[in-house]
Design a protein around this motif. Sequence first.
Motif, PDB file in Angstrom:
ATOM      1  N   ASN A 221     -17.613   7.742 -39.033  1.00 38.43           N
ATOM      2  CA  ASN A 221     -18.395   7.398 -40.218  1.00 38.43           C
ATOM      3  C   ASN A 221     -18.985   5.995 -40.083  1.00 38.43           C
ATOM      4  O   ASN A 221     -20.186   5.777 -40.262  1.00 38.43           O
ATOM      5  CB  ASN A 221     -17.488   7.489 -41.449  1.00 38.43           C
ATOM      6  CG  ASN A 221     -18.184   7.099 -42.730  1.00 38.43           C
ATOM      7  OD1 ASN A 221     -18.539   5.951 -42.925  1.00 38.43           O
ATOM      8  ND2 ASN A 221     -18.362   8.060 -43.617  1.00 38.43           N
TER       9      ASN A 221
ATOM     10  N   GLY B 105     -17.215  13.295 -40.735  1.00 40.68           N
ATOM     11  CA  GLY B 105     -17.288  11.844 -40.881  1.00 40.68           C
ATOM     12  C   GLY B 105     -18.599  11.280 -40.372  1.00 40.68           C
ATOM     13  O   GLY B 105     -19.194  10.384 -40.994  1.00 40.68           O
TER      14      GLY B 105
ATOM     15  N   ALA C 187     -12.391  10.366 -37.969  1.00 45.35           N
ATOM     16  CA  ALA C 187     -13.588  10.642 -38.764  1.00 45.35           C
ATOM     17  C   ALA C 187     -14.101   9.362 -39.412  1.00 45.35           C
ATOM     18  O   ALA C 187     -15.312   9.144 -39.517  1.00 45.35           O
ATOM     19  CB  ALA C 187     -13.275  11.686 -39.835  1.00 45.35           C
ATOM     20  N   ASN C 188     -13.181   8.496 -39.840  1.00 46.98           N
ATOM     21  CA  ASN C 188     -13.586   7.219 -40.430  1.00 46.98           C
ATOM     22  C   ASN C 188     -14.282   6.333 -39.405  1.00 46.98           C
ATOM     23  O   ASN C 188     -15.239   5.621 -39.720  1.00 46.98           O
ATOM     24  CB  ASN C 188     -12.363   6.490 -41.002  1.00 46.98           C
ATOM     25  CG  ASN C 188     -11.845   7.135 -42.260  1.00 46.98           C
ATOM     26  OD1 ASN C 188     -12.603   7.736 -43.019  1.00 46.98           O
ATOM     27  ND2 ASN C 188     -10.558   7.051 -42.503  1.00 46.98           N
TER      28      ASN C 188
ATOM     29  N   ASP D 230      -7.934  12.143 -39.882  1.00 49.02           N
ATOM     30  CA  ASP D 230      -9.198  11.691 -40.466  1.00 49.02           C
ATOM     31  C   ASP D 230      -9.545  10.252 -40.076  1.00 49.02           C
ATOM     32  O   ASP D 230     -10.669   9.807 -40.307  1.00 49.02           O
ATOM     33  CB  ASP D 230      -9.133  11.824 -41.996  1.00 49.02           C
ATOM     34  CG  ASP D 230     -10.506  11.878 -42.635  1.00 49.02           C
ATOM     35  OD1 ASP D 230     -11.375  12.595 -42.106  1.00 49.02           O
ATOM     36  OD2 ASP D 230     -10.721  11.206 -43.647  1.00 49.02           O
TER      37      ASP D 230
ATOM     38  N   THR E 260     -17.150   6.491 -49.382  1.00 49.47           N
ATOM     39  CA  THR E 260     -17.954   7.022 -48.284  1.00 49.47           C
ATOM     40  C   THR E 260     -19.417   6.618 -48.430  1.00 49.47           C
ATOM     41  O   THR E 260     -20.067   6.238 -47.455  1.00 49.47           O
ATOM     42  CB  THR E 260     -17.840   8.554 -48.238  1.00 49.47           C
ATOM     43  OG1 THR E 260     -16.469   8.917 -48.082  1.00 49.47           O
ATOM     44  CG2 THR E 260     -18.644   9.130 -47.092  1.00 49.47           C
TER      45      THR E 260
END
Length: 444
Positions: free
Chosen positions: A295, A375, A291-292, A288, A68
């Motif tokens: 991000n 994210g 969320a990536n 997720d 991350t």
Amino acid sequence: MAIQINTSQILKLAIPAIIAGIAEPLISITDLAIIGKMDGDTTNALAAIGLVGTFLSAIIWTLAQTKTSISSIVSNTLGANQLEKINDLIPQVVWLNIVLGTCIYLVTAPMASYIFTLYKAQDEVLSIASSYYQIRAIGFPMTLCAFAIFGIFRGLQNTSWAMIASLSGAVVNIGLNFILVYGIKGFVPAYGIMGAAYASLAAQLVMLLIAIFFLYKKTVFSMKLTLWQPHEKLKKHIGLTANFFLRTVAINVAIYFSYRFANSYGVEEAAAHAVLMNVWLFFSFLVDGFANAGNAIGGKLFGSKDADSLKYLANKTSLYGVVMAAILAVICTILYPYLGTRFTDDPEVLEIIANSFWIVLLMQPINAVAFVYDGIFKGWGEASYLRNLLWLLTALVFLPVLFILDYFNDNLHAVWFAFFAWMIGRATVLYFKFKSKVAAMVIE
């Protein structure tokens, strides 16, 4: 300012990220399903492998925060058109992950029995969990190296390469699981539970080799250390990683207490909780993916200070995440009577799963909102804020709800309602914090 992103860009990142993200929990959940169907009483094995699978996912989730942080740095640098300045940083980050993974293995493998004793595992469950973990843990350096490379890919706005690597590893794991667990008469002996561990190691090796291939063939980066003094951004990377690490430790505290309580209720409850937790983690990694995308794109937009595009990104990714979570919940509701039988034939375990699984399904849309905004904040590099938020919610929401409901003998319902309240807190706080941050960006 014109909005710089569109739906196709989000989906181009999110869909491969979804597939890539579920590889590790898919490996654990496959082990769980195959072992649960072995001949004889598999309740102890199911509880042990479920515990290890969750523990591994939790550790990897924690340590993969290096992915991350490097993704945040790469995407911010990309947004500022200064990518050439981090050429020497990349190999330092990759090798730092390899060293970190090796250290985690050397520390935890000899202490496996003690670690799982802390989760209230006993007798045969403890023995199986310790032996299985000691083999699975060998893969830590490979997994963390691969994850660092995946973070680089995400920062470059590409999640397809990680998807190919992760999907290949999952396919290898499923195939070898059937071969090594059950054996092939006259050709391959049946290794049982340990066969599943060896299959997982092979899958992690495949993922790493494919990740390295794409790093060299598709990017300007490499793993060759050419700068022997720390890069100027390595301190930032380590700082972000440390805060993301501490944030995820709070998540692991919640998971730890959930297993302590589940194991204290009995082996059948422990086995049921193992199934529920691994399914929850699988769903979480699945959703997720959005969320990536948040991000990767959010980090780039933050670097270019594009508030309008950030609003569009948050609205779209949260909407898609909620829709996917709702679809998952509906499908599982339809298949509700049959899901537990994929993991075990024990009637008492099946009954416990059926009595609690509805809570896991009900919380999925809330999870999606929490993960998406989480994210985006990761992409911004807001590591210290996320760290503080998770610790506060764990201490002030999760644990009080768990202890109060346990006092009233709510058993596994206590655990899963605590998780539900915890996720509502995460989603609510992050949503309003995002609105205030973007509003301040517009004023600037």
